[in-house]
Design an enzyme around this catalytic site. Sequence first.
Site, PDB file in Angstrom:
ATOM      1  N   HIS A   7       0.955  -1.219  -0.133  1.00 25.32           N
ATOM      2  CA  HIS A   7       0.110  -0.002  -0.049  1.00 25.32           C
ATOM      3  C   HIS A   7       0.844   1.174  -0.013  1.00 25.32           C
ATOM      4  O   HIS A   7       1.781   1.091   0.369  1.00 25.32           O
ATOM      5  CB  HIS A   7      -1.018   0.074   1.201  1.00 25.32           C
ATOM      6  CG  HIS A   7      -0.295   0.083   2.624  1.00 25.32           C
ATOM      7  ND1 HIS A   7      -0.007  -0.978   3.285  1.00 25.32           N
ATOM      8  CD2 HIS A   7       0.068   1.080   3.323  1.00 25.32           C
ATOM      9  CE1 HIS A   7       0.441  -0.736   4.474  1.00 25.32           C
ATOM     10  NE2 HIS A   7       0.711   0.606   4.281  1.00 25.32           N
ATOM     11  N   GLU A  43      -8.448   4.694   9.963  1.00 25.07           N
ATOM     12  CA  GLU A  43      -7.738   4.481   8.371  1.00 25.07           C
ATOM     13  C   GLU A  43      -8.995   3.743   7.487  1.00 25.07           C
ATOM     14  O   GLU A  43      -9.715   3.028   8.007  1.00 25.07           O
ATOM     15  CB  GLU A  43      -6.535   3.294   8.489  1.00 25.07           C
ATOM     16  CG  GLU A  43      -6.904   2.175   8.915  1.00 25.07           C
ATOM     17  CD  GLU A  43      -5.793   1.315   8.958  1.00 25.07           C
ATOM     18  OE1 GLU A  43      -4.777   1.166   9.601  1.00 25.07           O
ATOM     19  OE2 GLU A  43      -5.830   0.490   7.949  1.00 25.07           O
ATOM     20  N   GLN A  60      -3.933   3.710   1.512  1.00 26.48           N
ATOM     21  CA  GLN A  60      -4.232   3.451   3.042  1.00 26.48           C
ATOM     22  C   GLN A  60      -4.461   5.098   3.189  1.00 26.48           C
ATOM     23  O   GLN A  60      -3.602   5.681   3.355  1.00 26.48           O
ATOM     24  CB  GLN A  60      -3.357   2.872   3.660  1.00 26.48           C
ATOM     25  CG  GLN A  60      -3.446   2.671   5.296  1.00 26.48           C
ATOM     26  CD  GLN A  60      -2.217   2.330   5.942  1.00 26.48           C
ATOM     27  OE1 GLN A  60      -1.237   2.756   6.006  1.00 26.48           O
ATOM     28  NE2 GLN A  60      -2.346   1.122   6.508  1.00 26.48           N
ATOM     29  N   HIS A  84       3.889   7.141   3.619  1.00 33.55           N
ATOM     30  CA  HIS A  84       4.825   6.314   3.627  1.00 33.55           C
ATOM     31  C   HIS A  84       4.444   5.185   2.660  1.00 33.55           C
ATOM     32  O   HIS A  84       3.455   5.350   2.000  1.00 33.55           O
ATOM     33  CB  HIS A  84       4.834   5.423   5.015  1.00 33.55           C
ATOM     34  CG  HIS A  84       3.678   4.578   5.353  1.00 33.55           C
ATOM     35  ND1 HIS A  84       2.415   5.148   5.941  1.00 33.55           N
ATOM     36  CD2 HIS A  84       3.250   3.363   5.136  1.00 33.55           C
ATOM     37  CE1 HIS A  84       1.400   4.301   6.104  1.00 33.55           C
ATOM     38  NE2 HIS A  84       2.038   3.131   5.633  1.00 33.55           N
ATOM     39  N   GLU A 134       7.441   0.611   4.969  1.00 36.16           N
ATOM     40  CA  GLU A 134       6.787  -0.206   6.065  1.00 36.16           C
ATOM     41  C   GLU A 134       6.892  -1.699   5.158  1.00 36.16           C
ATOM     42  O   GLU A 134       6.825  -1.772   4.026  1.00 36.16           O
ATOM     43  CB  GLU A 134       5.569   0.078   6.257  1.00 36.16           C
ATOM     44  CG  GLU A 134       4.593  -1.073   7.090  1.00 36.16           C
ATOM     45  CD  GLU A 134       3.045  -0.505   7.249  1.00 36.16           C
ATOM     46  OE1 GLU A 134       2.714   0.886   6.683  1.00 36.16           O
ATOM     47  OE2 GLU A 134       2.304  -1.205   7.560  1.00 36.16           O
TER      48      GLU A 134
END
Length: 147
Positions: A7, A43, A60, A84, A134
């Site tokens: 994502h 989220e 996301q 991110h 991530e």
Amino acid sequence: MLTRIDHIGIACRDLDKTVEFYRSTYGFEVFHSEVNEEQGVREAMLKINDTGDGGASYLQLLEPIREDSPVGKWLEKNGEGVHHIAFGTADVDADSESIRAKGVRVLYEQPRIGSMGSRITFLHPKDCGGVLTELVTSAEPGAHEDH
Ligand code: MC0
């Protein structure tokens, strides 16, 4: 092995308004939404496509639930935008260890719980050319079915 873009995390101040932008502009619908207290976010996951390894790719959308959370602090400093990127892997434990061995700071000793029951960790943005990164291992198919 990192096998996909899991994502892209986008920080926003108003989740409902941002969801509506992505729905009305691109036709993306909310696949899943949740509050992650530990991470300090509300989220929404918008599924973009399934992928060949049984996973999927998402946008996301992240709204902070606390000002002192990572997304809250980031929004205060930078405003809304890409927060991110996340790579998907079948084995977040092995990949974080091999990346740690290359000298990149992995933020968690053990992976924590992410969206839809996934296991996640983060790499320090200062060791990744300014990109908070991530790593995600999705929950087993069928382990999370509330969408
Ligand atoms: C902070 N920095 C970033 C950044 N966040 N750089 C690029 N991208 C970001 N997103 C930079 C700051 O500008 C600052 O640079 C330096 O890193 C230190 O940041 P800080 O905010 O002053 O202080 P820290 O050290 O307390 O926090 C930074 C750190 C934190 C990356 C460690 O944000 C963190 O633990 N992030 C991982 C967790 C997270 O982001 N959770 C929210 C998404 P200068 O040059 O000013 O020193 S949760 C999520 O995504 C879950 C639900 C999921 O996917 O399932």
